[in-house]
Design an enzyme around this catalytic site. Structure first.
Site, PDB file in Angstrom:
ATOM      1  N   ASP A 176       2.738   5.808  -2.871  1.00 39.90           N
ATOM      2  CA  ASP A 176       2.395   6.936  -3.740  1.00 39.90           C
ATOM      3  C   ASP A 176       0.945   6.852  -4.225  1.00 39.90           C
ATOM      4  O   ASP A 176       0.622   7.299  -5.307  1.00 39.90           O
ATOM      5  CB  ASP A 176       3.341   7.009  -4.937  1.00 39.90           C
ATOM      6  N   CYS A 179      -0.232   2.014  -3.980  1.00 39.15           N
ATOM      7  CA  CYS A 179       0.320   0.893  -3.225  1.00 39.15           C
ATOM      8  C   CYS A 179      -0.595  -0.332  -3.215  1.00 39.15           C
ATOM      9  O   CYS A 179      -0.104  -1.461  -3.240  1.00 39.15           O
ATOM     10  CB  CYS A 179       0.684   1.317  -1.811  1.00 39.15           C
ATOM     11  N   HIS A 389      -2.224   2.114   3.506  1.00 35.52           N
ATOM     12  CA  HIS A 389      -1.000   1.683   2.839  1.00 35.52           C
ATOM     13  C   HIS A 389      -0.837   0.176   3.001  1.00 35.52           C
ATOM     14  O   HIS A 389      -1.201  -0.382   4.038  1.00 35.52           O
ATOM     15  CB  HIS A 389       0.217   2.404   3.434  1.00 35.52           C
TER      16      HIS A 389
END
Length: 402
Positions: A176, A179, A389
């Site tokens: 979101d 991370c 991510h």
């Protein structure tokens, strides 16, 4: 906090590449485009996870090119104005995202914001799902995510095989835009055996008050859903976040048993209100570190190379712009860029070691932030497939020193 910063700042060499050296900008390069062989393979025979990740890489915007950044770094910073380059405000409310679904891990900011609006209200802590998933065998995870035969899939599998030589399992981290903060903090807490020196300082909780007395623009700090607050209220709230960070770090570091320590971390990262408050504390510590580095450079003191790059961007030529256009956006319209990973490492005085899987086979496969760390800084290890991510390798991970 200023003293240890200046000591650490002088240690970094003019390279920002992964272990093994390389050009100064390599660690800051955005992921490369998939090659012609990947395009020819198309979508056929690939898993949803693979297609999603390749799409994420194509849509990921990295930091400025180093050549342009270096030239900008030589120019005089003639303005202290805070020109906004990212004018769109995104609601910062934390939301519930199911870690059981693959489709929630690599979404863009628009998708995240749409879901926040649809949810309408915050979930209670009892309903809030853990933001760090349970352990999963790392090679089982790899086989699930990268089933295709494209060059990218093969490279990822090779990367995971290399990581599996050091770590047995992986824990997925909620995607979101928090991370990088989430993965770093979770690793630091789950391995902590003592309270860091900078957290023990009596002046630690006075940071908001001290900075606000010098920099009026910090009033525009974006406090989750609480915009438009008075200066004193912002100072008090950030102070609460910093006190919470110290309290949780002290509590978890004093737990001796590894199982109990992990359970305490899992409980913390299942508490929505506390978890997102800790991210506000980390972001403010990053701002404080950026201000120190900026002032050191202006006063002729030695600073690490990443500091020049940080303030050479046209969206962050000074700490005020950095706050508006980057720190305020973390978790909302964007995550941490490569150069900001260095800033996070300096703020925590931790070395962040990252397995960059798409760089497998190069000397940047394992990248350190900073690349020439202080010997007494603890190390946390993360995994990324696209510099966008981050997930967490576990089982063989211990708090060590390089």
């Amino acid at each position: 906090m200023a003293a240890p910063r200046s000591r650490a700042a002088g240690a970094e060499q003019p390279q920002v590449a992964g272990r093994g050296g390389g050009a100064a900008g390599r660690a800051l390069e955005p992921p490369g485009e998939p090659g012609p062989a990947n395009a020819a393979a198309g979508q056929k025979g690939r898993s949803a996870g693979e297609r999603r990740r390749e799409s994420a890489r194509r849509g990921t915007g990295g930091p400025e090119e180093i050549s342009r950044t270096a030239s900008l770094a030589t120019e005089e910073d003639a303005s202290r104005n805070c020109e906004m380059y990212l004018p769109a405000y995104c609601h910062p409310a934390a939301m519930e995202i199911s870690l059981d679904s693959e489709e929630d891990m690599y979404r863009d900011a628009e998708e995240i914001e749409r879901e926040k609006i649809l949810l309408g209200c915050k979930t209670s802590s009892s309903e809030y799902k853990p933001s760090v998933a349970p352990e999963m065998d790392i090679m089982e995870y790899c086989r699930k995510e990268w089933r295709g035969n494209t060059p990218v899939a093969k490279r990822m599998r090779k990367g995971y095989e290399a990581v599996a030589q050091k770590f047995a399992s992986i824990r997925r981290v909620r995607g979101d835009n928090y991370c990088a903060l989430r993965a770093t903090l979770f690793q630091a807490l789950s391995q902590a055996t003592q309270l860091p020196t900078w957290l023990q300082s009596e002046d630690f909780t006075k940071l908001p008050e001290n900075l606000l007395s010098k920099y009026d623009w910090i009033k525009q700090w974006q406090l989750k859903q609480k915009l438009g607050r008075k200066m004193g209220e912002i100072s008090d709230e950030i102070k609460e976040y910093l006190m919470l960070l110290r309290k949780k770090w002290k509590y978890i570091s004093e737990i001796k048993g590894p199982i109990e320590k992990q359970e305490a971390c899992d409980k913390l990262f299942k508490n929505e209100e506390e978890e997102y408050s800790l991210y506000e504390a980390l972001k403010f510590l990053m701002l404080n570190t950026a201000i120190e580095l900026y002032n050191d450079d202006k006063n002729g003191r030695r600073v690490p190379v990443f500091s020049w790059l940080l303030f050479a961007r046209d969206t962050s030529s000074n700490p005020c712009q950095l706050m508006h256009n980057h720190l305020n956006q973390i978790g909302h319209s964007g995550g941490l860029e490569q150069v900001e990973m260095f800033l996070l490492a300096y703020a925590l005085q931790y070395t962040i070691q990252v397995y960059r899987l798409y760089k497998y086979g190069t000397d940047e496969f394992i990248t350190l932030y900073p690349n020439d760390p202080e010997e007494d800084w603890p190390v946390v290890t993360l995994i990324t497939e696209d510099d966008r991510h981050y997930n967490i390798p576990v089982r063989m991970c211990q708090e060590t020193k390089l």
